[in-house]
Every structure is written in structure tokens, then in C-alpha cells.
Scaffold this active site. Sequence first.
Site, PDB file in Angstrom:
ATOM      1  N   GLN A  19     -37.528  31.736  24.405  1.00  0.00           N
ATOM      2  CA  GLN A  19     -38.760  32.385  23.967  1.00  0.00           C
ATOM      3  C   GLN A  19     -39.375  31.650  22.781  1.00  0.00           C
ATOM      4  OE1 GLN A  19     -40.473  35.064  25.251  1.00  0.00           O
ATOM      5  NE2 GLN A  19     -39.073  34.906  26.980  1.00  0.00           N
ATOM      6  N   GLU A  46     -16.005  32.986  38.288  1.00  0.00           N
ATOM      7  CA  GLU A  46     -14.835  33.877  38.381  1.00  0.00           C
ATOM      8  C   GLU A  46     -15.232  35.336  38.498  1.00  0.00           C
ATOM      9  OE1 GLU A  46     -11.994  33.235  35.327  1.00  0.00           O
ATOM     10  OE2 GLU A  46     -11.691  31.136  35.817  1.00  0.00           O
ATOM     11  N   THR A  48     -18.750  38.041  39.139  1.00  0.00           N
ATOM     12  CA  THR A  48     -19.902  38.399  38.333  1.00  0.00           C
ATOM     13  C   THR A  48     -19.523  39.425  37.275  1.00  0.00           C
ATOM     14  OG1 THR A  48     -20.559  40.167  39.828  1.00  0.00           O
ATOM     15  CG2 THR A  48     -21.440  37.981  40.280  1.00  0.00           C
TER      16      THR A  48
END
Length: 67
Positions: A19, A46, A48
Amino acid sequence: MAKVFAGDVAVDVSSNALQVLGGYGYMKEYPLEKMMRDAKILQIYEGTNEIQRNIIGQGIEQGIQPY
């Protein structure tokens, strides 16, 4: 628990930096582009974060200590 937290923080920090830099953050000349990709991989690799949270929640329900 640490993996979930680290992944979330990495994505939040890199999103905030993106941003600030605006469009420059997407350019390969700036290291933020790679950091953003790495942060997203940290969330996915590995399992979510959603799956990790489900496993942690099930462990808490069963009274299993996370360590």
C-alpha cells in the site's frame, strides 16, 4: 500455531508495504514483490491456514495441549 500466526503477519506486513509503495511494489526491481510471493506461499505451504486452524480447534476441544 506459530505457522498460522507467522503466515498471517507476513501477509499483513507485506500488504501494508505494498500500500505504501503502490504500483512499485509489483515491480521485480523492488524486493517487496518477492516478499509478497513468499508470504502467500507461507500461508499455503504444508496446509492452508484454514486447515491448520481447524486442527488447532479440534485439539483444543479434545483438551490436547498444542505443544
